[in-house]
Design a protein around this motif. Structure first.
Motif, PDB file in Angstrom:
ATOM      1  N   ASP A 114      -8.097  -9.070 -13.674  1.00  0.00           N
ATOM      2  CA  ASP A 114      -8.518  -9.246 -12.294  1.00  0.00           C
ATOM      3  C   ASP A 114      -7.688 -10.375 -11.701  1.00  0.00           C
ATOM      4  OD1 ASP A 114     -10.508  -7.381 -12.684  1.00  0.00           O
ATOM      5  OD2 ASP A 114     -11.981  -8.888 -13.259  1.00  0.00           O
ATOM      6  N   LEU A 115      -6.854 -10.056 -10.739  1.00  0.00           N
ATOM      7  CA  LEU A 115      -6.027 -11.069 -10.114  1.00  0.00           C
ATOM      8  C   LEU A 115      -6.778 -11.709  -8.956  1.00  0.00           C
ATOM      9  CD1 LEU A 115      -2.658  -9.138 -10.113  1.00  0.00           C
ATOM     10  CD2 LEU A 115      -3.413 -10.875 -11.713  1.00  0.00           C
ATOM     11  N   PHE A 116      -6.564 -13.008  -8.733  1.00  0.00           N
ATOM     12  CA  PHE A 116      -7.237 -13.728  -7.659  1.00  0.00           C
ATOM     13  C   PHE A 116      -6.381 -13.720  -6.401  1.00  0.00           C
ATOM     14  CE2 PHE A 116      -8.256 -17.407  -5.124  1.00  0.00           C
ATOM     15  CZ  PHE A 116      -9.639 -17.311  -5.035  1.00  0.00           C
ATOM     16  N   TYR A 117      -6.999 -13.385  -5.287  1.00  0.00           N
ATOM     17  CA  TYR A 117      -6.334 -13.366  -3.991  1.00  0.00           C
ATOM     18  C   TYR A 117      -7.204 -14.065  -2.964  1.00  0.00           C
ATOM     19  CZ  TYR A 117      -3.323  -9.622  -5.772  1.00  0.00           C
ATOM     20  OH  TYR A 117      -2.432  -8.888  -6.493  1.00  0.00           O
ATOM     21  N   THR A 118      -6.585 -14.535  -1.901  1.00  0.00           N
ATOM     22  CA  THR A 118      -7.307 -14.961  -0.709  1.00  0.00           C
ATOM     23  C   THR A 118      -7.266 -13.781   0.261  1.00  0.00           C
ATOM     24  OG1 THR A 118      -5.327 -15.848   0.356  1.00  0.00           O
ATOM     25  CG2 THR A 118      -6.596 -17.363  -1.037  1.00  0.00           C
ATOM     26  N   PRO A 119      -8.124 -13.758   1.285  1.00  0.00           N
ATOM     27  CA  PRO A 119      -8.076 -12.642   2.239  1.00  0.00           C
ATOM     28  C   PRO A 119      -6.700 -12.460   2.887  1.00  0.00           C
ATOM     29  CG  PRO A 119     -10.139 -13.797   2.467  1.00  0.00           C
ATOM     30  CD  PRO A 119      -9.302 -14.598   1.506  1.00  0.00           C
ATOM     31  N   SER A 120      -6.004 -13.542   3.184  1.00  0.00           N
ATOM     32  CA  SER A 120      -4.660 -13.427   3.764  1.00  0.00           C
ATOM     33  C   SER A 120      -3.698 -12.767   2.790  1.00  0.00           C
ATOM     34  CB  SER A 120      -4.117 -14.801   4.156  1.00  0.00           C
ATOM     35  OG  SER A 120      -4.895 -15.364   5.175  1.00  0.00           O
ATOM     36  N   GLU A 121      -3.813 -13.103   1.501  1.00  0.00           N
ATOM     37  CA  GLU A 121      -2.936 -12.518   0.496  1.00  0.00           C
ATOM     38  C   GLU A 121      -3.240 -11.047   0.266  1.00  0.00           C
ATOM     39  OE1 GLU A 121      -2.086 -16.522  -2.169  1.00  0.00           O
ATOM     40  OE2 GLU A 121      -3.668 -15.139  -2.770  1.00  0.00           O
ATOM     41  N   VAL A 122      -4.489 -10.642   0.471  1.00  0.00           N
ATOM     42  CA  VAL A 122      -4.834  -9.220   0.348  1.00  0.00           C
ATOM     43  C   VAL A 122      -4.096  -8.422   1.416  1.00  0.00           C
ATOM     44  CG1 VAL A 122      -6.696  -7.527   0.577  1.00  0.00           C
ATOM     45  CG2 VAL A 122      -7.075  -9.607  -0.732  1.00  0.00           C
ATOM     46  N   LEU A 123      -4.006  -8.980   2.618  1.00  0.00           N
ATOM     47  CA  LEU A 123      -3.366  -8.262   3.721  1.00  0.00           C
ATOM     48  C   LEU A 123      -1.848  -8.399   3.740  1.00  0.00           C
ATOM     49  CD1 LEU A 123      -5.916  -9.072   6.526  1.00  0.00           C
ATOM     50  CD2 LEU A 123      -5.640  -6.936   5.283  1.00  0.00           C
ATOM     51  N   TYR A 124      -1.339  -9.585   3.425  1.00  0.00           N
ATOM     52  CA  TYR A 124       0.093  -9.840   3.566  1.00  0.00           C
ATOM     53  C   TYR A 124       0.839  -9.992   2.244  1.00  0.00           C
ATOM     54  CZ  TYR A 124      -1.540 -10.998   8.248  1.00  0.00           C
ATOM     55  OH  TYR A 124      -2.139 -10.971   9.468  1.00  0.00           O
ATOM     56  N   GLY A 125       0.138 -10.117   1.133  1.00  0.00           N
ATOM     57  CA  GLY A 125       0.773 -10.352  -0.157  1.00  0.00           C
ATOM     58  C   GLY A 125       0.906 -11.838  -0.413  1.00  0.00           C
ATOM     59  N   LYS A 126       1.104 -12.192  -1.662  1.00  0.00           N
ATOM     60  CA  LYS A 126       1.275 -13.607  -2.005  1.00  0.00           C
ATOM     61  C   LYS A 126       2.602 -14.104  -1.439  1.00  0.00           C
ATOM     62  CE  LYS A 126      -1.605 -13.702  -6.090  1.00  0.00           C
ATOM     63  NZ  LYS A 126      -2.554 -14.760  -5.929  1.00  0.00           N
ATOM     64  N   HIS A 127       2.566 -15.241  -0.789  1.00  0.00           N
ATOM     65  CA  HIS A 127       3.740 -15.854  -0.154  1.00  0.00           C
ATOM     66  C   HIS A 127       4.373 -14.897   0.862  1.00  0.00           C
ATOM     67  CE1 HIS A 127       3.234 -18.879  -3.204  1.00  0.00           C
ATOM     68  NE2 HIS A 127       3.400 -17.991  -4.152  1.00  0.00           N
ATOM     69  N   ASN A 128       3.530 -14.102   1.545  1.00  0.00           N
ATOM     70  CA  ASN A 128       3.960 -13.130   2.564  1.00  0.00           C
ATOM     71  C   ASN A 128       4.963 -12.113   2.028  1.00  0.00           C
ATOM     72  OD1 ASN A 128       2.275 -14.120   4.590  1.00  0.00           O
ATOM     73  ND2 ASN A 128       3.750 -15.694   5.136  1.00  0.00           N
ATOM     74  N   ASP A 129       4.905 -11.822   0.757  1.00  0.00           N
ATOM     75  CA  ASP A 129       5.759 -10.814   0.131  1.00  0.00           C
ATOM     76  C   ASP A 129       4.938  -9.538  -0.029  1.00  0.00           C
ATOM     77  OD1 ASP A 129       7.581  -9.327  -1.306  1.00  0.00           O
ATOM     78  OD2 ASP A 129       7.447 -10.538  -3.134  1.00  0.00           O
ATOM     79  N   THR A 130       5.300  -8.489   0.711  1.00  0.00           N
ATOM     80  CA  THR A 130       4.516  -7.253   0.690  1.00  0.00           C
ATOM     81  C   THR A 130       4.545  -6.555  -0.667  1.00  0.00           C
ATOM     82  OG1 THR A 130       6.396  -6.027   1.579  1.00  0.00           O
ATOM     83  CG2 THR A 130       4.763  -6.829   3.158  1.00  0.00           C
ATOM     84  N   ASN A 131       5.485  -6.909  -1.526  1.00  0.00           N
ATOM     85  CA  ASN A 131       5.518  -6.319  -2.865  1.00  0.00           C
ATOM     86  C   ASN A 131       4.408  -6.839  -3.760  1.00  0.00           C
ATOM     87  OD1 ASN A 131       7.804  -4.813  -2.229  1.00  0.00           O
ATOM     88  ND2 ASN A 131       9.178  -6.460  -2.856  1.00  0.00           N
ATOM     89  N   THR A 132       3.796  -7.969  -3.389  1.00  0.00           N
ATOM     90  CA  THR A 132       2.732  -8.554  -4.201  1.00  0.00           C
ATOM     91  C   THR A 132       1.344  -8.252  -3.645  1.00  0.00           C
ATOM     92  OG1 THR A 132       2.866 -10.652  -3.005  1.00  0.00           O
ATOM     93  CG2 THR A 132       4.207 -10.421  -5.010  1.00  0.00           C
ATOM     94  N   LYS A 133       1.264  -7.397  -2.628  1.00  0.00           N
ATOM     95  CA  LYS A 133      -0.039  -7.009  -2.084  1.00  0.00           C
ATOM     96  C   LYS A 133      -0.791  -6.165  -3.100  1.00  0.00           C
ATOM     97  CE  LYS A 133      -0.297  -4.992   1.841  1.00  0.00           C
ATOM     98  NZ  LYS A 133      -0.097  -4.288   3.100  1.00  0.00           N
ATOM     99  N   PRO A 134      -2.116  -6.349  -3.198  1.00  0.00           N
ATOM    100  CA  PRO A 134      -2.881  -5.468  -4.084  1.00  0.00           C
ATOM    101  C   PRO A 134      -2.955  -4.073  -3.468  1.00  0.00           C
ATOM    102  CG  PRO A 134      -4.363  -6.906  -2.886  1.00  0.00           C
ATOM    103  CD  PRO A 134      -2.963  -7.346  -2.562  1.00  0.00           C
ATOM    104  N   HIS A 135      -2.971  -3.056  -4.303  1.00  0.00           N
ATOM    105  CA  HIS A 135      -3.028  -1.692  -3.797  1.00  0.00           C
ATOM    106  C   HIS A 135      -4.464  -1.175  -3.837  1.00  0.00           C
ATOM    107  CE1 HIS A 135      -2.332  -1.407  -8.136  1.00  0.00           C
ATOM    108  NE2 HIS A 135      -3.100  -0.342  -8.080  1.00  0.00           N
ATOM    109  N   VAL A 136      -4.739  -0.189  -3.020  1.00  0.00           N
ATOM    110  CA  VAL A 136      -6.068   0.416  -2.963  1.00  0.00           C
ATOM    111  C   VAL A 136      -6.400   0.981  -4.338  1.00  0.00           C
ATOM    112  CG1 VAL A 136      -7.431   2.264  -1.922  1.00  0.00           C
ATOM    113  CG2 VAL A 136      -5.886   0.900  -0.500  1.00  0.00           C
ATOM    114  N   GLY A 137      -7.590   0.669  -4.820  1.00  0.00           N
ATOM    115  CA  GLY A 137      -8.016   1.088  -6.143  1.00  0.00           C
ATOM    116  C   GLY A 137      -7.854   0.009  -7.198  1.00  0.00           C
ATOM    117  N   GLN A 138      -7.194  -1.091  -6.849  1.00  0.00           N
ATOM    118  CA  GLN A 138      -6.975  -2.177  -7.799  1.00  0.00           C
ATOM    119  C   GLN A 138      -8.218  -3.063  -7.874  1.00  0.00           C
ATOM    120  OE1 GLN A 138      -3.420  -4.428  -7.067  1.00  0.00           O
ATOM    121  NE2 GLN A 138      -3.896  -5.963  -8.606  1.00  0.00           N
TER     122      GLN A 138
END
Length: 174
Positions: free
Chosen positions: A35-59
């Motif tokens: 289980d990876l930890f995210y903030t709400p901003s990171e859920v939408l934009y990815g960690k450090h605003n990198d869209t490759n690190t966004k969680p995907h639906v079903g994760q």
């Protein structure tokens, strides 16, 4: 090659293959339960605003933030609760069915664990609230300090540097 060496070689190959299979299965199981930890901003934009690190639906993820004031909706016929969770940016919606912690309330820092069913909707299986009413998840606290310190706010619950300066100078807005 004599039969004795063939037998030893086959045993070594079997052991190496078995260890490889077991290692692969363990890594696969760990990856499924992580289980990876995210903030709400990171859920939408990815960690450090990198869209490759966004969680995907079903994760399966953990999201930490503050419950938005006025966003808690409780179903009167069941234990279903729906609320918004945010940090310093946009909010995501969390749905949970079950008994919430006693300290759960609007404006409280919480961590919700569950499955991301839509890009902004988390179906929570667990909601955690810290006993300290000033609780902020460490990652969220670090992000909030980065944003609020440059703005002149020394403590999120106290007055800004500009307000203190105005009091020293005797400036009154009334």
């Amino acid at each position: 090659m004599n039969p004795r060496r063939k037998h030893r070689l086959s045993i070594i190959i079997f052991v190496v293959f078995s260890v490889s299979v077991v290692t692969g299965l363990v890594l696969y199981a760990l990856g499924q339960n992580m289980d990876l930890f995210y903030t709400p901003s990171e859920v939408l934009y990815g960690k450090h605003n990198d869209t490759n690190t966004k969680p995907h639906v079903g994760q399966r993820i953990r999201v930490g933030g503050m419950v938005v004031e006025g966003s808690v909706y409780r179903d009167p016929k069941s234990l279903k609760v729906r609320f918004d969770l945010n940090d310093i940016g946009p909010a995501i919606t969390v749905e949970y069915e079950g008994i919430l912690p006693d300290l759960f309330r609007e404006g409280q820092g919480i961590v919700a664990q569950g499955i991301l069913t839509e890009p902004t909707l988390l179906q929570a299986t667990e909601v955690l609230a810290k006993h300290d009413e000033n609780y902020v998840p460490p990652e969220l606290d670090a992000q909030m300090q980065k944003v609020h310190k440059p703005m002149g706010v020394s403590d999120l619950k106290s007055e800004s540097d500009k307000d203190r300066q105005a009091k020293k100078e005797g400036v009154n807005d009334r």
